[in-house]
Design an enzyme around this catalytic site. Structure first.
Site, mmCIF file in Angstrom:
data_model
loop_
_atom_site.group_PDB
_atom_site.id
_atom_site.type_symbol
_atom_site.label_atom_id
_atom_site.label_comp_id
_atom_site.label_asym_id
_atom_site.label_seq_id
_atom_site.Cartn_x
_atom_site.Cartn_y
_atom_site.Cartn_z
ATOM 1 N N LYS A 54 0.827 -1.210 0.000
ATOM 2 C CA LYS A 54 0.000 0.000 0.000
ATOM 3 C C LYS A 54 0.854 1.250 0.000
ATOM 4 O O LYS A 54 0.503 2.245 -0.624
ATOM 5 C CB LYS A 54 -0.951 0.003 1.202
ATOM 6 C CG LYS A 54 -2.084 -0.987 1.051
ATOM 7 C CD LYS A 54 -3.193 -0.749 2.037
ATOM 8 C CE LYS A 54 -4.316 -1.750 1.856
ATOM 9 N NZ LYS A 54 -5.297 -1.734 2.932
ATOM 10 N N LYS A 68 -3.757 -9.865 -6.835
ATOM 11 C CA LYS A 68 -5.004 -10.350 -6.226
ATOM 12 C C LYS A 68 -6.188 -9.472 -6.637
ATOM 13 O O LYS A 68 -6.003 -8.291 -6.947
ATOM 14 C CB LYS A 68 -4.864 -10.449 -4.708
ATOM 15 C CG LYS A 68 -4.793 -9.160 -3.986
ATOM 16 C CD LYS A 68 -4.897 -9.365 -2.473
ATOM 17 C CE LYS A 68 -4.989 -7.972 -1.860
ATOM 18 N NZ LYS A 68 -5.246 -7.908 -0.473
ATOM 19 N N LYS A 117 -10.749 -4.370 -4.553
ATOM 20 C CA LYS A 117 -11.793 -3.352 -4.747
ATOM 21 C C LYS A 117 -11.228 -2.128 -5.448
ATOM 22 O O LYS A 117 -11.937 -1.382 -6.088
ATOM 23 C CB LYS A 117 -12.324 -2.895 -3.392
ATOM 24 C CG LYS A 117 -13.250 -3.856 -2.704
ATOM 25 C CD LYS A 117 -13.668 -3.256 -1.358
ATOM 26 C CE LYS A 117 -14.306 -4.269 -0.442
ATOM 27 N NZ LYS A 117 -14.313 -3.888 0.943
HETATM 28 P P1 TYM Z 1 -10.194 -6.630 3.735
HETATM 29 O O1 TYM Z 1 -11.319 -5.692 3.953
HETATM 30 O O2 TYM Z 1 -9.107 -6.207 2.803
HETATM 31 O O3 TYM Z 1 -10.709 -8.006 3.199
HETATM 32 C C1 TYM Z 1 -11.780 -8.691 3.825
HETATM 33 C C2 TYM Z 1 -11.586 -10.184 3.715
HETATM 34 O O4 TYM Z 1 -11.518 -10.585 2.345
HETATM 35 C C3 TYM Z 1 -10.331 -11.335 2.118
HETATM 36 N N1 TYM Z 1 -9.852 -11.026 0.764
HETATM 37 C C4 TYM Z 1 -9.580 -11.963 -0.152
HETATM 38 N N2 TYM Z 1 -9.640 -13.309 -0.109
HETATM 39 C C5 TYM Z 1 -9.307 -13.983 -1.239
HETATM 40 N N3 TYM Z 1 -8.909 -13.374 -2.386
HETATM 41 C C6 TYM Z 1 -8.819 -12.029 -2.478
HETATM 42 N N4 TYM Z 1 -8.467 -11.447 -3.612
HETATM 43 C C7 TYM Z 1 -9.165 -11.254 -1.317
HETATM 44 N N5 TYM Z 1 -9.194 -9.922 -1.050
HETATM 45 C C8 TYM Z 1 -9.620 -9.810 0.226
HETATM 46 C C9 TYM Z 1 -9.343 -10.823 3.177
HETATM 47 O O5 TYM Z 1 -8.320 -11.758 3.421
HETATM 48 C C10 TYM Z 1 -10.253 -10.633 4.363
HETATM 49 O O6 TYM Z 1 -10.475 -11.852 5.039
HETATM 50 N N6 TYM Z 1 -7.286 -6.035 7.686
HETATM 51 C C11 TYM Z 1 -8.522 -6.646 7.265
HETATM 52 C C12 TYM Z 1 -9.707 -6.209 8.092
HETATM 53 C C13 TYM Z 1 -9.542 -6.407 9.558
HETATM 54 C C14 TYM Z 1 -9.590 -7.654 10.234
HETATM 55 C C15 TYM Z 1 -9.391 -7.336 11.619
HETATM 56 C C16 TYM Z 1 -9.773 -8.966 9.815
HETATM 57 C C17 TYM Z 1 -9.335 -5.436 10.477
HETATM 58 N N7 TYM Z 1 -9.258 -5.994 11.727
HETATM 59 C C18 TYM Z 1 -9.391 -8.357 12.576
HETATM 60 C C19 TYM Z 1 -9.760 -9.975 10.774
HETATM 61 C C20 TYM Z 1 -9.563 -9.652 12.144
HETATM 62 C C21 TYM Z 1 -8.774 -6.236 5.827
HETATM 63 O O7 TYM Z 1 -8.356 -5.185 5.400
HETATM 64 O O8 TYM Z 1 -9.546 -7.062 5.140
#
Ligand code: TYM
Length: 332
Positions: A115, A196, A199
């Site tokens: 990022k 990957k 969004k």
């Molecule tokens: P975020 O919002 O980026 O993504 C949410 C969930 O989607 C999964 N994900 C994917 N899985 C497979 N292929 C992809 N291309 C893909 N893109 C996203 C992510 O692995 C995630 O499970 N940091 C986290 C949010 C967060 C969180 C937490 C999660 C904040 N605090 C505590 C668990 C526990 C995030 O940005 O996810």
């Protein structure tokens, strides 16, 4: 008895419509856990502001994320859904954990590196992000954290910090385990399968959103980048086709080996792609129906997160008081 159930906690940033990666790598698996575990699903809006957000959009996306969670099967009667900023405890615990985190460990985080490479102005919140994530997890003593592959390193940091706190003070936190599925945990872009699915991809044809209509799904899958061959293989060497096979297997809940077996006689990519699109359309249809039915019902969505706050605030308060006592803060 619900008290004996292990605890699951996870969340998705409220930064727009969920895509297929969020769905297959995350939400679709979460709804299978509701009966076995005590489940906390939250909306990490404090994480979202590590990249600038337009306030009105963030407000809308937060409530909309609640609608998408429910549409993906997270029944609020069988789990708790809450918003991170509503709870006192996440940022407070993050501060304390930050005082136990070497700076070098934060600089080594893959997501920070990715990022920060993409953004011209880097703020300290982005570097601090994984500590806040560790606080989210440890505040509720989560046993399991289901995510996609990209979050593994962050959950490992949460484990390290829990261990460090426990040895520095005394046994306090549960050591959380990441729960990452074999298929679906890393869904790649349909246009650049070495990256990957995300969004923030400016090319909307690279990403399938959970609200995409059947025709749009068919079109995007038909135009997905593949290699100049015809073998349907899970071999990462054939990035484009391996990604589509992974999507198919995650959507239909079969193993990659079974997927390869099923398609081994296919002599061209087009009929395979047609089946991938059909599997996705069938999987997303009930999600889309539910989403349309609730997305504008603000009163209902607000009531879900209000109930969520009431459930989790006492837990957060309890953990934080314990932590304050252990580290030597005077009680009020
Ligand atoms: P975020 O919002 O980026 O993504 C949410 C969930 O989607 C999964 N994900 C994917 N899985 C497979 N292929 C992809 N291309 C893909 N893109 C996203 C992510 O692995 C995630 O499970 N940091 C986290 C949010 C967060 C969180 C937490 C999660 C904040 N605090 C505590 C668990 C526990 C995030 O940005 O996810």
């Amino acid at each position: 008895m619900s008290d004996e159930k292990k605890i699951v906690l996870t969340g998705m940033q409220p930064t727009g419509l969920l895509h297929l990666g969020n769905f297959l790598g995350a939400a679709h698996n979460w709804q299978k856990m509701l009966d076995q575990y005590t489940c906390y699903f939250f909306i990490p809006n404090q994480h979202a502001i590590t990249i600038h957000q337009v306030p009105a959009n963030l407000r809308h996306a937060t409530l909309n994320c609640v609608a998408q969670y429910i549409a993906c099967g997270l029944d609020p009667n069988r789990c708790t859904i809450f918003v991170q900023s509503h709870i006192i405890g996440h940022t407070e615990l993050a501060w304390i954990l930050g005082c136990l985190t070497p700076l070098g460990q934060l600089y080594r985080m893959h997501q920070f590196k990715d990022k920060s490479a993409k953004n011209e102005s880097i703020y300290s919140g982005l570097l601090y992000y994984p500590i806040l994530m560790a606080a989210d997890i440890l505040l509720y003593n989560a046993d399991f954290v289901p995510t996609g592959e990209d979050q593994r390193q962050h959950v490992e940091l949460a484990r390290d910090l829990a261990e460090k706190f426990n040895t520095t003070y005394s046994e306090t936190f549960t050591i959380p385990m990441p729960l990452i599925e074999k298929t679906g945990a890393r869904i790649m872009s349909l246009k650049s399968p070495e990256c990957k699915m995300s969004k923030s991809d400016p090319d909307s044809s690279a990403t399938i959103y959970i609200t995409d209509e059947p025709k749009v799904i068919q079109k995007k899958i038909a135009a997905a980048v593949t290699d100049s061959g015809s073998k349907i293989s899970a071999n990462p060497k054939y990035q484009g086709i391996a990604n589509l096979l992974n999507i198919y297997c995650a959507a239909t809940e079969i193993t990659l080996a079974d997927g390869e077996e099923k398609f081994k006689t296919y002599a061209a990519y087009a009929p395979f792609k047609k089946e991938v699109a059909e599997a996705l359309i069938a999987l997303l249809e009930p999600v889309q129906k539910k989403y349309q039915a609730i997305k504008d019902d603000k009163k209902y969505l607000q009531s879900v997160i209000q109930k969520g706050s009431e459930t989790v605030q006492p837990i957060a308060h309890h953990t934080l008081s314990k932590v304050y006592r252990k580290i030597g803060f005077l009680e009020r």
